[in-house]
Design a protein around this motif. Structure first.
Motif, PDB file in Angstrom:
ATOM      1  N   ARG B  96      -4.561  -1.176   0.647  1.00 42.22           N
ATOM      2  CA  ARG B  96      -4.091  -2.500  -0.220  1.00 42.22           C
ATOM      3  C   ARG B  96      -3.696  -3.282   0.491  1.00 42.22           C
ATOM      4  NH1 ARG B  96       0.847  -2.279  -3.138  1.00 42.22           N
ATOM      5  NH2 ARG B  96       1.638  -1.490  -1.131  1.00 42.22           N
ATOM      6  N   ASP B  97      -2.842  -3.143   1.478  1.00 46.47           N
ATOM      7  CA  ASP B  97      -2.183  -4.358   2.281  1.00 46.47           C
ATOM      8  C   ASP B  97      -3.112  -4.730   3.098  1.00 46.47           C
ATOM      9  OD1 ASP B  97       0.261  -3.717   1.465  1.00 46.47           O
ATOM     10  OD2 ASP B  97       0.994  -2.364   2.996  1.00 46.47           O
ATOM     11  N   GLN B  98      -4.225  -4.177   3.650  1.00 48.09           N
ATOM     12  CA  GLN B  98      -5.148  -4.981   4.605  1.00 48.09           C
ATOM     13  C   GLN B  98      -6.098  -5.677   3.550  1.00 48.09           C
ATOM     14  OE1 GLN B  98      -7.365  -1.298   5.504  1.00 48.09           O
ATOM     15  NE2 GLN B  98      -6.376  -1.222   7.629  1.00 48.09           N
ATOM     16  N   LEU B  99      -6.323  -5.338   2.386  1.00 48.57           N
ATOM     17  CA  LEU B  99      -7.348  -6.127   1.485  1.00 48.57           C
ATOM     18  C   LEU B  99      -6.476  -6.962   0.452  1.00 48.57           C
ATOM     19  CD1 LEU B  99      -9.820  -3.434   0.497  1.00 48.57           C
ATOM     20  CD2 LEU B  99      -9.892  -4.825   2.518  1.00 48.57           C
ATOM     21  N   ASP B 100      -5.550  -6.975   0.113  1.00 46.30           N
ATOM     22  CA  ASP B 100      -4.544  -7.380  -0.867  1.00 46.30           C
ATOM     23  C   ASP B 100      -5.182  -7.260  -2.332  1.00 46.30           C
ATOM     24  OD1 ASP B 100      -2.243  -8.322  -2.013  1.00 46.30           O
ATOM     25  OD2 ASP B 100      -2.625 -10.292  -1.186  1.00 46.30           O
ATOM     26  N   GLU B 101      -5.727  -5.958  -2.374  1.00 46.04           N
ATOM     27  CA  GLU B 101      -6.425  -6.064  -3.632  1.00 46.04           C
ATOM     28  C   GLU B 101      -5.966  -4.515  -4.012  1.00 46.04           C
ATOM     29  OE1 GLU B 101      -7.952  -8.088  -5.333  1.00 46.04           O
ATOM     30  OE2 GLU B 101      -8.610  -9.457  -4.263  1.00 46.04           O
ATOM     31  N   THR B 102      -6.216  -4.243  -5.488  1.00 42.41           N
ATOM     32  CA  THR B 102      -5.908  -2.980  -6.053  1.00 42.41           C
ATOM     33  C   THR B 102      -6.699  -1.901  -5.401  1.00 42.41           C
ATOM     34  OG1 THR B 102      -4.871  -4.091  -7.911  1.00 42.41           O
ATOM     35  CG2 THR B 102      -5.412  -1.786  -8.284  1.00 42.41           C
TER      36      THR B 102
END
Lengths: 262, 262
Positions: B96-102
């Motif tokens: 999630r932190d890498q992509l900033d998506e759910t």
DNA sequence: CAATCGTTTTCATAATATGAAAAAAGAACC
DNA sequence: GGTTCTTTTTTCATATTATGAAAACGATTG
């Protein structure tokens, strides 16, 4: 065998069954469950079948029982304040990442705090609280803040009711000691738990308020006592203040206002 | 009004009540609940009182009802594989932190996937799935992988049973299209969901296996379609592989082994 | 101070969940 | 492979249990 006056028999039994299933590590067989709950096998069977029909329990391929998805579904909707958990979570994760220790969110429920959300430290050795578990107010940092917040009288009342059960040698023993700790903590805005609930575990906690200034929850870091640092205090308070702020709380409500109920 | 043969009346009613409470945004009054469930007020009252006694519901200061902590407690013990959720969570957070998506974790349940864990993007606009909610296999990335994994025959069986309900214009319409997608996805080891469940939402999913090589869950990223990038595929697969690895899976089990049941 | 609305208690009744026992379905053991 | 266990499931007569009508209570409103 005590009998609570108003209580539907099936519901009390179904609760026992669910607890029994939850207590088992793996799936539970009918045999075990009926033994564990003291229910007649055919009764247990019928209740479980009904629970299964509603999705409260599921049957494994072997015919055993386990908790069902419906419970997860409902469990995740608990607390009208589902919202504040959502708001708190990212900030809890941030704090967890800063300290690399477990961060817990608790709410008060009667004379206890209940763990409602958490962010686990990414370490091998860490403090881990089960969501939904409880602890009496006087053995937790957040609980002591809540006591302090309520004022001296309420605090004495709590001490009387609860008898201050001693969890460790560090648990506050006397009303005087508790009062002094709670009042000071509430004044400062943060509290410690120095191995008062469990030896080896230390916490730092702070309160969370909503737009009306009411305390609605508490935030705390829990760590093995030898890793805990005083410097964390500022970060814990920052995090809790930020959560309060996002919930609409304005610090302008005086430095510390003891509540007045009724 | 249909009547399921084996079913305890109270349990079916209690389930309706809990659902009714869950459906309400805020606390629910007895009035509303008895209306909503069609139960006689005094019946609803008694059942609710029993549920309250067991902690399944709680009463607000106004006397209204809301879901109780017990449900949270039980809900968090659902799935004998409570363990794999715990193992997956940190890696989900990392992704999630890498992509900033759910990022979502799902398990199969019959012909559906159920969302069992998630890591929400820290953005204003994000995809958000309710824990415990469901979707049919053919409209999700993970579901299609699971179908592909089961082989052609099982896949046709699913199509026949489910009638492939169309969620959007992109939902796979024909058995042929579904088969081709599922087989190709399973071979690649990852799948897309191109606005097949909901317009505007795109996913990338991969499977998670345990020590025995069995598929036990699926991992996926969900994002507004215009933000989704093909490059994420590698990261999603890395994450799912890492989770599988931590669960004891050794990739040595051949490139892709179609299961054999019975 | 009425009057209305919602909640809670009471109570007689019938329907409901119960547990014994029998039947099936699996395991385990020759 | 047959036989004897154990465990799960179904059946069924019965009495206990949950039920809903109605009445009492309590709060809110005009």
């Amino acid at each position: 065998m005590k009998k609570e006056p108003n209580s539907i028999q099936v519901i009390e039994r179904l609760a026992r069954l669910l607890d029994a299933i939850a207590a088992q590590k793996e799936d539970a067989s009918l045999k075990v469950l009926s033994a564990e709950t003291g229910l007649h096998p055919s009764t247990a069977f019928r209740i479980l079948a009904s629970l299964a029909e509603e999705g409260f329990v599921e049957r494994t391929s072997r015919g055993n029982y386990r908790l069902g998805m419906k419970l997860m579904q409902l469990g995740n909707r608990v607390g009208a304040g589902t919202d504040f958990r959502k708001i708190a979570l990212p900030l809890m994760e941030k704090l967890r990442d800063q300290l690399d220790e477990t961060v817990n969110l608790t709410v008060r429920e009667g004379d206890e705090v209940v763990y409602v959300e958490r962010s686990l430290a990414k370490r091998m050795i860490r403090v881990e609280q089960v969501i939904g578990s409880r602890a009496p107010l006087h053995v937790t940092a957040v609980g002591k803040l809540m006591l302090g917040e309520m004022g001296e009288e309420a605090c004495r009342g709590y001490a009387k009711r609860s008898k201050l059960p001693q969890y460790t040698v560090n648990t506050r023993k006397t009303v005087a000691a508790l009062l002094q700790d709670c009042t000071a903590s509430a004044k400062r805005g943060y509290a410690y738990d120095d191995q008062e609930a469990e030896m080896g575990v230390g916490c730092i906690g702070a309160l969370i308020r909503d737009a009306s200034g009411q305390v609605i929850a508490g935030l705390s870091v829990s760590a093995p006592i030898e890793r805990r640092r005083d410097e964390w205090t500022a970060l814990v308070m920052q995090a809790s203040e930020e959560i309060s702020r996002q919930l609409g709380y304005h610090a302008s409500f005086s430095t510390h206002h003891h509540k007045g109920n009724t």
